[in-house]
Scaffold this active site. Structure first.
Site, PDB file in Angstrom:
ATOM      1  N   GLU A 127      11.526  13.540   0.020  1.00 28.48           N
ATOM      2  CA  GLU A 127      10.442  12.873  -0.705  1.00 28.48           C
ATOM      3  C   GLU A 127       9.070  13.357  -0.220  1.00 28.48           C
ATOM      4  O   GLU A 127       8.146  13.551  -1.008  1.00 28.48           O
ATOM      5  CB  GLU A 127      10.571  11.355  -0.523  1.00 28.48           C
ATOM      6  CG  GLU A 127       9.380  10.534  -0.992  1.00 28.48           C
ATOM      7  CD  GLU A 127       9.234  10.484  -2.502  1.00 28.48           C
ATOM      8  OE1 GLU A 127      10.180  10.913  -3.185  1.00 28.48           O
ATOM      9  OE2 GLU A 127       8.179  10.037  -2.980  1.00 28.48           O
ATOM     10  N   TRP A 186       7.147   0.025   3.802  1.00 25.99           N
ATOM     11  CA  TRP A 186       7.547   0.770   2.607  1.00 25.99           C
ATOM     12  C   TRP A 186       8.928   1.367   2.781  1.00 25.99           C
ATOM     13  O   TRP A 186       9.591   1.684   1.809  1.00 25.99           O
ATOM     14  CB  TRP A 186       6.521   1.842   2.246  1.00 25.99           C
ATOM     15  CG  TRP A 186       6.693   3.152   2.942  1.00 25.99           C
ATOM     16  CD1 TRP A 186       6.244   3.475   4.194  1.00 25.99           C
ATOM     17  CD2 TRP A 186       7.375   4.314   2.455  1.00 25.99           C
ATOM     18  NE1 TRP A 186       6.599   4.768   4.498  1.00 25.99           N
ATOM     19  CE2 TRP A 186       7.293   5.302   3.453  1.00 25.99           C
ATOM     20  CE3 TRP A 186       8.038   4.620   1.268  1.00 25.99           C
ATOM     21  CZ2 TRP A 186       7.854   6.568   3.311  1.00 25.99           C
ATOM     22  CZ3 TRP A 186       8.603   5.896   1.139  1.00 25.99           C
ATOM     23  CH2 TRP A 186       8.503   6.849   2.151  1.00 25.99           C
ATOM     24  N   SER A 226      -2.128  27.420  -4.670  1.00 26.43           N
ATOM     25  CA  SER A 226      -1.793  28.829  -4.916  1.00 26.43           C
ATOM     26  C   SER A 226      -2.376  29.335  -6.227  1.00 26.43           C
ATOM     27  O   SER A 226      -2.419  30.547  -6.446  1.00 26.43           O
ATOM     28  CB  SER A 226      -0.269  29.016  -4.940  1.00 26.43           C
ATOM     29  OG  SER A 226       0.287  28.548  -3.742  1.00 26.43           O
ATOM     30  N   HIS A 268      12.873  12.162   3.618  1.00 25.14           N
ATOM     31  CA  HIS A 268      12.239  13.399   4.042  1.00 25.14           C
ATOM     32  C   HIS A 268      12.033  14.379   2.906  1.00 25.14           C
ATOM     33  O   HIS A 268      10.926  14.885   2.731  1.00 25.14           O
ATOM     34  CB  HIS A 268      12.874  14.047   5.264  1.00 25.14           C
ATOM     35  CG  HIS A 268      11.858  14.944   5.890  1.00 25.14           C
ATOM     36  ND1 HIS A 268      10.850  14.464   6.675  1.00 25.14           N
ATOM     37  CD2 HIS A 268      11.588  16.248   5.699  1.00 25.14           C
ATOM     38  CE1 HIS A 268      10.017  15.448   6.965  1.00 25.14           C
ATOM     39  NE2 HIS A 268      10.447  16.543   6.387  1.00 25.14           N
ATOM     40  N   ARG A 294       1.757   0.683  14.944  1.00 21.09           N
ATOM     41  CA  ARG A 294       1.340   0.538  13.558  1.00 21.09           C
ATOM     42  C   ARG A 294       1.839  -0.804  13.026  1.00 21.09           C
ATOM     43  O   ARG A 294       2.654  -1.457  13.655  1.00 21.09           O
ATOM     44  CB  ARG A 294       1.860   1.701  12.720  1.00 21.09           C
ATOM     45  CG  ARG A 294       3.367   1.795  12.666  1.00 21.09           C
ATOM     46  CD  ARG A 294       3.822   3.120  12.083  1.00 21.09           C
ATOM     47  NE  ARG A 294       3.734   3.102  10.635  1.00 21.09           N
ATOM     48  CZ  ARG A 294       4.585   3.752   9.832  1.00 21.09           C
ATOM     49  NH1 ARG A 294       5.574   4.454  10.351  1.00 21.09           N
ATOM     50  NH2 ARG A 294       4.455   3.705   8.536  1.00 21.09           N
ATOM     51  N   TYR A 308       8.345  16.251   0.819  1.00 17.58           N
ATOM     52  CA  TYR A 308       8.075  17.563   0.233  1.00 17.58           C
ATOM     53  C   TYR A 308       7.887  17.460  -1.270  1.00 17.58           C
ATOM     54  O   TYR A 308       7.179  18.259  -1.871  1.00 17.58           O
ATOM     55  CB  TYR A 308       9.176  18.551   0.639  1.00 17.58           C
ATOM     56  CG  TYR A 308       9.059  18.812   2.114  1.00 17.58           C
ATOM     57  CD1 TYR A 308       8.079  19.679   2.585  1.00 17.58           C
ATOM     58  CD2 TYR A 308       9.817  18.113   3.034  1.00 17.58           C
ATOM     59  CE1 TYR A 308       7.891  19.862   3.935  1.00 17.58           C
ATOM     60  CE2 TYR A 308       9.637  18.290   4.389  1.00 17.58           C
ATOM     61  CZ  TYR A 308       8.672  19.166   4.840  1.00 17.58           C
ATOM     62  OH  TYR A 308       8.476  19.328   6.178  1.00 17.58           O
ATOM     63  N   ASP A 310       5.874  22.581 -26.009  1.00 22.21           N
ATOM     64  CA  ASP A 310       5.809  21.215 -25.481  1.00 22.21           C
ATOM     65  C   ASP A 310       6.896  21.106 -24.411  1.00 22.21           C
ATOM     66  O   ASP A 310       7.552  22.084 -24.086  1.00 22.21           O
ATOM     67  CB  ASP A 310       6.050  20.187 -26.600  1.00 22.21           C
ATOM     68  CG  ASP A 310       5.423  18.834 -26.260  1.00 22.21           C
ATOM     69  OD1 ASP A 310       5.655  18.351 -25.133  1.00 22.21           O
ATOM     70  OD2 ASP A 310       4.693  18.277 -27.099  1.00 22.21           O
ATOM     71  N   THR A 338       6.112  26.929   6.360  1.00 17.72           N
ATOM     72  CA  THR A 338       4.818  26.312   6.069  1.00 17.72           C
ATOM     73  C   THR A 338       3.699  27.202   6.578  1.00 17.72           C
ATOM     74  O   THR A 338       2.682  27.398   5.903  1.00 17.72           O
ATOM     75  CB  THR A 338       4.732  24.917   6.708  1.00 17.72           C
ATOM     76  OG1 THR A 338       5.956  24.230   6.437  1.00 17.72           O
ATOM     77  CG2 THR A 338       3.585  24.125   6.143  1.00 17.72           C
ATOM     78  N   HIS A 379      14.606  13.022  12.251  1.00 15.90           N
ATOM     79  CA  HIS A 379      13.452  13.064  13.156  1.00 15.90           C
ATOM     80  C   HIS A 379      12.578  11.823  12.962  1.00 15.90           C
ATOM     81  O   HIS A 379      11.677  11.585  13.762  1.00 15.90           O
ATOM     82  CB  HIS A 379      12.654  14.365  13.018  1.00 15.90           C
ATOM     83  CG  HIS A 379      11.959  14.557  11.716  1.00 15.90           C
ATOM     84  ND1 HIS A 379      11.814  15.765  11.119  1.00 15.90           N
ATOM     85  CD2 HIS A 379      11.358  13.685  10.885  1.00 15.90           C
ATOM     86  CE1 HIS A 379      11.164  15.640   9.992  1.00 15.90           C
ATOM     87  NE2 HIS A 379      10.879  14.383   9.814  1.00 15.90           N
ATOM     88  N   HIS A 380      12.847  11.055  11.917  1.00 16.35           N
ATOM     89  CA  HIS A 380      12.149   9.777  11.755  1.00 16.35           C
ATOM     90  C   HIS A 380      12.805   8.702  12.619  1.00 16.35           C
ATOM     91  O   HIS A 380      12.387   7.560  12.606  1.00 16.35           O
ATOM     92  CB  HIS A 380      12.183   9.324  10.298  1.00 16.35           C
ATOM     93  CG  HIS A 380      11.486  10.272   9.368  1.00 16.35           C
ATOM     94  ND1 HIS A 380      10.159  10.150   9.045  1.00 16.35           N
ATOM     95  CD2 HIS A 380      11.925  11.363   8.711  1.00 16.35           C
ATOM     96  CE1 HIS A 380       9.821  11.124   8.205  1.00 16.35           C
ATOM     97  NE2 HIS A 380      10.867  11.872   7.991  1.00 16.35           N
ATOM     98  N   HIS A 412       0.850  -1.199   0.000  1.00 18.11           N
ATOM     99  CA  HIS A 412       0.000   0.000   0.000  1.00 18.11           C
ATOM    100  C   HIS A 412       0.887   1.251   0.000  1.00 18.11           C
ATOM    101  O   HIS A 412       0.683   2.165  -0.795  1.00 18.11           O
ATOM    102  CB  HIS A 412      -0.927  -0.014   1.219  1.00 18.11           C
ATOM    103  CG  HIS A 412      -1.598   1.301   1.488  1.00 18.11           C
ATOM    104  ND1 HIS A 412      -2.574   1.808   0.669  1.00 18.11           N
ATOM    105  CD2 HIS A 412      -1.420   2.224   2.460  1.00 18.11           C
ATOM    106  CE1 HIS A 412      -2.982   2.981   1.143  1.00 18.11           C
ATOM    107  NE2 HIS A 412      -2.291   3.260   2.223  1.00 18.11           N
ATOM    108  N   LYS A 437       3.002  30.065   4.276  1.00 16.04           N
ATOM    109  CA  LYS A 437       2.173  29.700   3.130  1.00 16.04           C
ATOM    110  C   LYS A 437       0.687  29.738   3.500  1.00 16.04           C
ATOM    111  O   LYS A 437      -0.128  30.306   2.776  1.00 16.04           O
ATOM    112  CB  LYS A 437       2.534  28.300   2.633  1.00 16.04           C
ATOM    113  CG  LYS A 437       3.811  28.319   1.831  1.00 16.04           C
ATOM    114  CD  LYS A 437       4.077  26.976   1.209  1.00 16.04           C
ATOM    115  CE  LYS A 437       4.965  27.108   0.007  1.00 16.04           C
ATOM    116  NZ  LYS A 437       4.372  27.787  -1.120  1.00 16.04           N
ATOM    117  N   SER A 472      12.675   6.911 -14.069  1.00 21.49           N
ATOM    118  CA  SER A 472      11.584   7.651 -14.697  1.00 21.49           C
ATOM    119  C   SER A 472      11.417   9.026 -14.056  1.00 21.49           C
ATOM    120  O   SER A 472      11.287  10.037 -14.743  1.00 21.49           O
ATOM    121  CB  SER A 472      10.305   6.828 -14.584  1.00 21.49           C
ATOM    122  OG  SER A 472       9.185   7.645 -14.723  1.00 21.49           O
ATOM    123  N   SER A 473      11.463   9.063 -12.718  1.00 23.17           N
ATOM    124  CA  SER A 473      11.301  10.343 -12.013  1.00 23.17           C
ATOM    125  C   SER A 473      12.421  11.304 -12.362  1.00 23.17           C
ATOM    126  O   SER A 473      12.188  12.505 -12.532  1.00 23.17           O
ATOM    127  CB  SER A 473      11.343  10.130 -10.500  1.00 23.17           C
ATOM    128  OG  SER A 473      10.146   9.613 -10.065  1.00 23.17           O
TER     129      SER A 473
END
Lengths: 390, 544
Positions: free
Chosen positions: B264, B151, B277, B262, B459, B266, B115, B337, B311-312, B86, B340, B178-179
């Protein structure tokens, strides 16, 4: 958020009703588990350690600040949503910049963040101070159980495994669980004394696990190949429950932690009891063994320690000497082989095995002397090994 | 010709028309050989939605098992596969490709480019997704089942996985390639193909946020590739990077992973900030407040995202100075943040607002995403994180920012731009049903998880103590409702629009919308801005 909480609390109650209908009975009798989870518990558990209380305090502190900001900011937003809508004839203004405002709402949050960080810093420093512990216990995560070894302090030398009660796992598989301590009941809880600084050293045998007990305010990953530590000083006698918090494979949900906090006299009594048990289980070094028993014991010790090099066939290989038919092994003078095991040989190519007990050395020698093609019929008693130990 | 799919009626001409389209290929060739940014964008979005549904089905499997304590439907091994897949499918298969789809469609339209810069590479970066997706989804049918290490693929648990782990690693490599190609394409397009007069500081924020996101992707995807390659060699070639049995360091894996992981986070939220926006000013009929500070805030979030990764890992046992550094740095992210959110609200203030579906999703985004932001701030406090690490509180937190954040941002963008893509308006009532269904069921699903986490429920547990039952039931019911809302969205909003059913969309469906995308007809022609347009001073209008 408080009101949201209230709403969700009532939603939870609705869930209770639905649960009762679905579970047909057992759920009705369910009670909060003291030291473990409560039914529909909404907040951190009440803590019995200083660090735990600090965590609860910090959480409340953060929740209040965040709620106030949330209400302030979204008060403005929803006011705007209701007032400044086209259907009410609002005409759009055209301002789109204000350096002053931008600076204000950068600096103010910055100051608030610093204000939040200050009390947290104090707790982090206290949390990480594992020095001057009264009792040090090593908690080893093993797929899927915990091993506890008392390394230092009262009870030094005690060690045991703690596994989920087998009936719980069966209930889980059958899909019909019951009981307040479902999935939290273990065979041997971790026993600690009250009001003593207990340092928990964590490590693991296979993959990463995590030792966590919410009521004690501790959680520390148990990492294979590393030792890490944490500490707590439980202020109240009782049972406290935790679980493994790091995904460790398929039985991750089935390796709970049960910490039993005892009063000092009870703890001392438990340690004495454990020590007596250990003494009773140990080998009597004076015991005189029969050949078959000792050889059977020796087979296990051989498999665990010797077979890696000398091979199960006793043939060795390359620089490793064969035991099958070895002149030293079959020699009538038993002391020769005892010397080799106690002191090693060939500059340690054959290491010394002093760490094995007299009984173990006696057993493994007896086994090699009477296995494969070796049929000396000799028996080495533990006392003979003891006599040659320096 | 419609830019989405052909539908009778809009396709007026015969051969003449096709000639005007530069002989655009038809049938399967149009898609397999696609080099048109609009076609590729459409394929990205459809691919991402397919993966979103697959990932959603896995999530419903998880919620089904957790509806009641005890194992009823899914054994613990399969359960771990479900949580792992998932996560992987949603992150790498749904959210990331979906945003690339938005970028493909909108970046050239917003900056006045004909293009994407590298049209054939664009084709390749899309078609690479297909084998990767097949490999990752089919891993359920490999011996031992799909990867079940979470994951995050923490070592050394990954060393115990079956052959599907290698398939997963290979798939991630391809998705990463690809990314990276997509990112290079976006950066080059934005830096080189802007219409004259479209200076960087006049560029719409969606293009800005994607520019920054693309840099983040190029910086961190190779880091992930490194981590999983080392995992692969540990598994098969006897190296011991992360295997403690040979002196390797499992904590090092986590450092490398989160150095990717991390930023990732963002990568998955910045483009959504860009969409919001664009939508808020359009429906407030008022220019975006603090454009410049929005750009700077996005850039500071991106830079800060590189120094907060540990922090993870507060519970791995890092030294006190490490905990303090990562705690402070993480809390600091709250500042840009916050800026924003304040800017969006200031944009709404004294506007003349209407609440069509894009605006509803945008307001919903701000409201619910901010809740996720606050729980993030709470989790950033190391002592509180000790209690909440690896509990359902964390699950609640990141679904508040990824579902209510990224996903709602994308829904907002879909309703806002799809009339331009398809040439027809969506049904407003259906859009509102989708919005209210999504936001209500979202909160029913994830709000109770905060309580479960505070009460200590870990979890990735297939079974849990009885006291957690009620909130899990509520969450499972919510999840079903949320899933059905998305099925409704596809069949009652997306499919009719693709088939051209509905009112024809005017060139400017939104009164207050600004930008070059509204300067071209609806549906956007197959080719746009073949010659660079002349822009007015604000770079939002074509003057000739």
């Amino acid at each position: 958020m408080k009101t949201l909480k209230a709403i969700w609390h009532s939603a939870g109650r609705l869930g209770t009703a639905a649960g009762a209908v679905l579970a047909c009975g057992p759920a009705l009798a369910l009670k909060d588990l003291a030291g473990g989870p409560g039914i529909n518990q909404l907040d951190l558990p009440p803590s019995i350690t200083e660090i735990g209380r600090d965590q609860v305090w910090l959480h409340n502190f953060m929740l209040i600040i965040c709620t106030v900001i949330f209400i302030g900011v979204f008060g403005v937003m929803f006011y705007s949503i209701f007032k400044h809508r086209k259907s009410r004839g609002a005409k759009s203004a055209n301002f789109h910049e204000s350096t002053t405002v931008e600076i204000v709402w950068t600096v103010v949050p910055f100051v608030i963040v610093i204000f939040m960080a200050l009390p947290a810093t104090r707790v982090v420093v206290a949390m990480k101070d594992t020095s001057a512990a009264d009792l040090t216990i090593k908690a080893t995560g093993i797929q899927w159980k915990w091993g506890y070894d008392y390394l230092n302090g009262e009870g030094e030398g005690i060690g045991f495994l703690s596994t989920l009660d087998a009936a719980q796992r069966e209930m889980s598989d059958s899909g019909k669980p019951s009981g307040d301590d479902y999935l939290l009941k273990v065979d041997n809880p971790l026993i600690v004394p009250v009001d003593k600084k207990v340092r928990i050293i964590t490590t693991a045998n296979d993959v990463i696990h995590a030792f966590g007990v919410p009521s004690l305010g501790v959680k520390q990953d148990a990492i294979p190949g590393f030792v890490r530590d944490t500490w707590f000083r439980a202020e109240k006698v009782g049972d406290y429950y935790g679980q493994c918090y790091e995904l460790c494979g398929k039985e991750h949900a089935y390796m709970p932690i049960h910490v039993k906090v005892l009063s000092q006299p009870d703890y001392t009594a438990w340690v004495d009891g454990k020590k007596k048990e250990a003494a009773a289980a140990a080998d009597d070094p004076k015991k005189v063994w029969a050949l078959a028993d000792l050889s059977a014991r020796g087979e296990k010790i051989y498999a665990a320690n010797c077979a890696v090099c000398h091979l199960p066939t006793g043939k060795g290989g390359g620089p490793i000497k064969a035991l099958d038919g070895s002149p030293i092994v079959v020699d009538a003078d038993k002391t020769k082989q005892i010397h080799v095991l106690l002191n090693g040989q060939n500059n340690g190519a054959m290491p010394a095995w002093k760490q094995l007990s007299d009984t173990e050395i006696a057993a493994v020698i007896t086994y090699t002397k009477n296995h494969w093609s070796n049929t000396t019929g000799q028996i080495v008693q533990p006392t003979e090994v003891a006599a040659l130990r320096k | 010709m419609s830019a989405v799919i052909d539908h009778p009626g809009t396709h007026a001409g015969g051969h003449h028309d096709e000639h005007a389209d530069h002989g655009a290929p038809h049938g399967w060739r149009r898609w397999v050989y696609a080099t048109n940014h609009k076609d590729i964008g459409t394929m990205y979005l459809l691919f991402a939605f397919t993966m979103f549904i697959i990932g959603g089905i896995l999530a419903l499997g998880i919620r089904l098992e957790l509806f009641h304590p005890g194992l009823q439907f899914i054994n613990p091994q399969l359960f771990n596969q479900l949580t792992t897949m998932h996560g992987l499918i949603m992150v790498f298969g749904a959210i990331m490709p979906a945003f690339v789809g938005f970028a493909n469609w909108m970046v050239p339209l917003q900056i006045g480019a004909a293009d994407m810069a590298f049209a054939r590479m664009n084709n390749l970066s899309f078609w690479l997704l297909i084998p990767a997706a097949i490999m990752i989804v089919s891993s359920f049918f490999m011996p031992g089942g799909a990867p079940a290490a979470g994951w995050t693929l923490y070592a050394p648990l990954t060393l115990q996985m079956g052959p599907s782990m290698d398939a997963g690693i290979f798939a991630l490599h391809i998705l990463g390639a690809s990314s990276i190609m997509g990112s290079i394409n976006i950066i080059v397009t934005i830096l080189n193909l802007r219409a004259p007069g479209m200076t960087l500081m006049k560029m719409p924020l969606f293009s800005w946020t994607w520019l920054i996101t693309a840099y983040l992707l190029i910086a961190v995807m190779p880091v992930l590739a490194g981590a999983i390659t080392m995992t692969l060699t540990d598994r098969h070639f006897g190296t011991h990077f992360f295997n403690p049995g040979g002196g390797g360091d499992p904590v090092m894996y986590q450092h490398i992973f989160w150095f990717f992981g991390h930023p990732e986070v963002y990568i998955m939220i910045l483009p959504a900030f860009g969409i919001i926006s664009a939508v808020i000013p359009a429906f407030a009929r008022k220019p975006l407040f603090g454009y410049t500070s929005m750009v700077y805030a996005t850039a500071s979030i991106a830079i800060l995202s590189f120094i907060v990764w540990a922090h993870h890992m507060f519970t791995t046992g890092m030294p006190v100075t490490g905990q303090l550094f990562f705690m402070y740095a993480t809390m600091l992210i709250a500042v840009p943040t916050g800026v924003k959110v304040f800017n969006w609200i200031a944009t709404m203030w004294r506007g003349s607002m209407t609440f069509e579906t894009p605006m509803l999703f945008a307001v919903g985004f701000i409201f619910v995403f901010t809740m996720g932001g606050f729980t993030g701030l709470i989790l950033a406090m190391a002592p509180i994180d000790i209690q909440l690490q690896d509990t359902y509180y964390v699950v609640a937190h990141f679904h508040y920012v990824l579902v209510a954040g990224s996903l709602f941002g994308m829904f907002s963008g879909y309703y806002y731009w799809a009339p331009k893509w398809t040439g027809v308006m969506y049904d407003e009532m259906r859009g509102k049903i989708h919005f209210w269904g999504s936001i209500i069921f979202f909160n029913i699903t994830f709000f109770p998880m905060h309580f479960l986490g505070l009460a200590g429920m870990p979890r990735r547990y297939a079974d849990y103590p009885m006291q957690f039952t009620d909130f899990n039931m509520v969450a499972s019911i919510g999840a079903l409702g949320f899933g059905l809302s998305q099925v409704y969205f596809f069949f009652f909003v997306v499919v009719p629009m693709m088939r051209g059913k509905g009112e024809p969309a005017p060139q400017r469906p939104w009164e207050g919308a600004q930008g070059l995308e509204w300067e071209v007809p609806s549906p956007a022609p197959f080719h746009t801005f073949e010659t660079p347009p002349k822009l007015d001073a604000t770079a939002t209008r074509i003057i000739g």
